[in-house]
Design an enzyme around this catalytic site. Structure first.
Site, mmCIF file in Angstrom:
data_model
loop_
_atom_site.group_PDB
_atom_site.id
_atom_site.type_symbol
_atom_site.label_atom_id
_atom_site.label_comp_id
_atom_site.label_asym_id
_atom_site.label_seq_id
_atom_site.Cartn_x
_atom_site.Cartn_y
_atom_site.Cartn_z
ATOM 1 N N LEU A 20 31.755 -16.758 59.791
ATOM 2 C CA LEU A 20 32.536 -17.016 58.583
ATOM 3 C C LEU A 20 32.323 -18.433 58.067
ATOM 4 C CD1 LEU A 20 35.917 -15.411 59.735
ATOM 5 C CD2 LEU A 20 34.183 -14.387 58.258
ATOM 6 N N CYS A 21 32.614 -18.591 56.757
ATOM 7 C CA CYS A 21 32.606 -19.925 56.151
ATOM 8 C C CYS A 21 33.818 -20.676 56.696
ATOM 9 C CB CYS A 21 32.724 -19.827 54.642
ATOM 10 S SG CYS A 21 31.458 -18.749 53.913
ATOM 11 N N PRO A 22 33.803 -21.971 56.880
ATOM 12 C CA PRO A 22 32.648 -22.845 56.748
ATOM 13 C C PRO A 22 31.838 -23.011 58.030
ATOM 14 C CG PRO A 22 34.576 -24.182 57.129
ATOM 15 C CD PRO A 22 35.012 -22.750 57.250
#
Lengths: 85, 330
Positions: A20-22
């Protein structure tokens, strides 16, 4: 530099599918920090949020995306050249 | 037009007048200067002037000091970015003002005046920010803060991009940053990152080049920000101007009236808007009500057109700002 067709062979690879971001960007950034200017990192990203966020963050870091390709499973393979220390 | 006061309201105002005579204070005048009477006898909330919500460490320390010495040891951060110190007795106004003066600080405004303008971080440190919201907000505060409108409050805000964190749609005048992109075709490698970055689906590839649907593009600049080869670049940036919004018991959504204003045009629009509002407004109405009464065209003709702004006159042009969500009636 070795080439595959007209694209350079990467010096390192990072599979960030499912990340997942970040965190995906952070991992790419850390990997690039370990590399030399001029070397190429291959990054595989999920479609959606990662593709909207990570390329721009890489650009903001001063690194250069030299190729973008779509893979059979609808993820994306970026080639990133380290331009900035 | 102001309606006749109810008996309860008349009683309250009579009580206020009596108290202010006793204390030798003018509550109405005080309210104009950022001291707001509280429920509790003799106590006021001191509303501090913090344009753009920026407060230096020195001033934060001073606010803490005043809260501890004259308040009840707490501050409240208001929805308009003000640091407010409640529970201050009128007996300490002079001392509080003196303390504020030590850090070059002063109180905000209330009443029928231009209020302290609010703003996001803008391009100063937010990567999404297109325009210098903080710089322009500070200048608007310097020039126009506290200007009497003759009718009602006047709220101005600045958002650095179309995410519009500072709710320009509910301001009397709101200014939102926009970026117009252009493509330098010879440099494009067809990587499609711009298409991927666009949340409005305004870009699609045709003959290996990105083509833009102008009816969808909201000028956020994300395509420019992502392009790895600087083929998609910024043609120009500026402010989208919105007028006539308000919150409260009967909210209005502001109209987009002009695009790509320069900073100087922002100042000119504020001045000319207030100059128009003074004679054309009636009684205690917000400018949004004035515009509903007289028709948006009268504002466009009398304020926007003479300034030579890039006007948005066609209601269809405004639709793209509301293509999501349930802005019912739009």
């Amino acid at each position: 530099m070795a080439y595959e067709g007209d694209r350079p062979m990467p010096d390192a690879r990072l599979d960030l599918r499912g990340v997942l971001c970040p965190i995906n960007f952070v991992q790419a950034k850390l990997k690039l920090e370990e590399m030399e200017v001029g070397q190429v990192l291959e990054v595989v990203l999920d479609d959606g949020e990662p593709m909207r966020n990570v390329p721009r963050s890489i650009k903001e870091e001063g690194q250069r995306i030299i190729d973008v390709g779509k893979l059979p499973d609808s993820t994306y393979r970026l080639l990133v050249r380290k331009d900035t220390e | 037009m102001r309606e006749t006061d109810t008996p309860a309201m008349e009683g309250l105002k009579a009580g206020l007048r009596k108290e202010s005579r006793k204390a030798g204070l003018d509550f109405e005048k005080l309210k104009s200067g950022g001291f707001i009477k509280q429920t509790q006898k003799d106590l006021f909330t001191v509303r501090l002037r913090c344009p753009g919500g920026k407060v230096s460490a020195d001033r934060l320390r001073k606010a803490a000091e005043i809260a501890e010495k004259y308040g009840q040891g707490e501050a409240h951060i208001s929805v308009r970015q003000s640091v407010e110190i409640p529970y201050v007795s009128y007996k300490h106004f002079d001392a509080a003002n003196a303390a504020l003066a030590e850090v070059g600080w002063s109180v905000a405004s209330c009443g029928p005046r231009i209020r302290v303008p609010t703003a996001c971080a803008g391009c100063t440190y937010n990567p999404n920010g297109i325009t210098d919201t903080q710089g322009v907000c500070a200048e608007v505060d310097r020039r126009y803060f506290g200007t009497a409108t003759g009718h009602h409050k006047f709220k101005i805000s600045f958002s650095g991009c179309p995410i519009d964190c500072f709710r320009t749609r509910e301001m009397d005048l709101g200014f939102q940053g926009v970026m117009e992109p252009e493509l330098r075709e010879g440099l494009c490698t067809g990587c499609e990152l711009c298409v991927k970055s666009c949340e409005e689906n305004a870009l699609r590839m045709e003959n290996e080049l990105p083509i833009r649907d102008l009816s969808k593009c909201n000028q956020c600049g994300d395509c420019v920000k992502v392009c790895p080869v600087d083929a998609m670049v910024r043609k120009r940036v500026g402010w989208l101007a919105r007028v006539g919004g308000k919150h409260g018991k009967h909210p209005y959504v502001a109209y987009e009236v002009a695009n790509f204003l320069s900073n100087d045009q922002v100042y000119a629009l504020i001045e000319k808007t207030v100059e128009w509002y003074k004679p054309f407004g009636q009684g205690r109405e917000r400018i949004g009500v004035t515009i509903e009464r007289l028709g948006l065209d009268s504002y466009l003709d009398q304020v926007v057109a003479p300034l030579g702004l890039e006007a948005i006159r066609d209601p269809k042009e405004r639709r793209k700002y509301y293509t999501r969500g349930n802005f019912y009636g739009v």
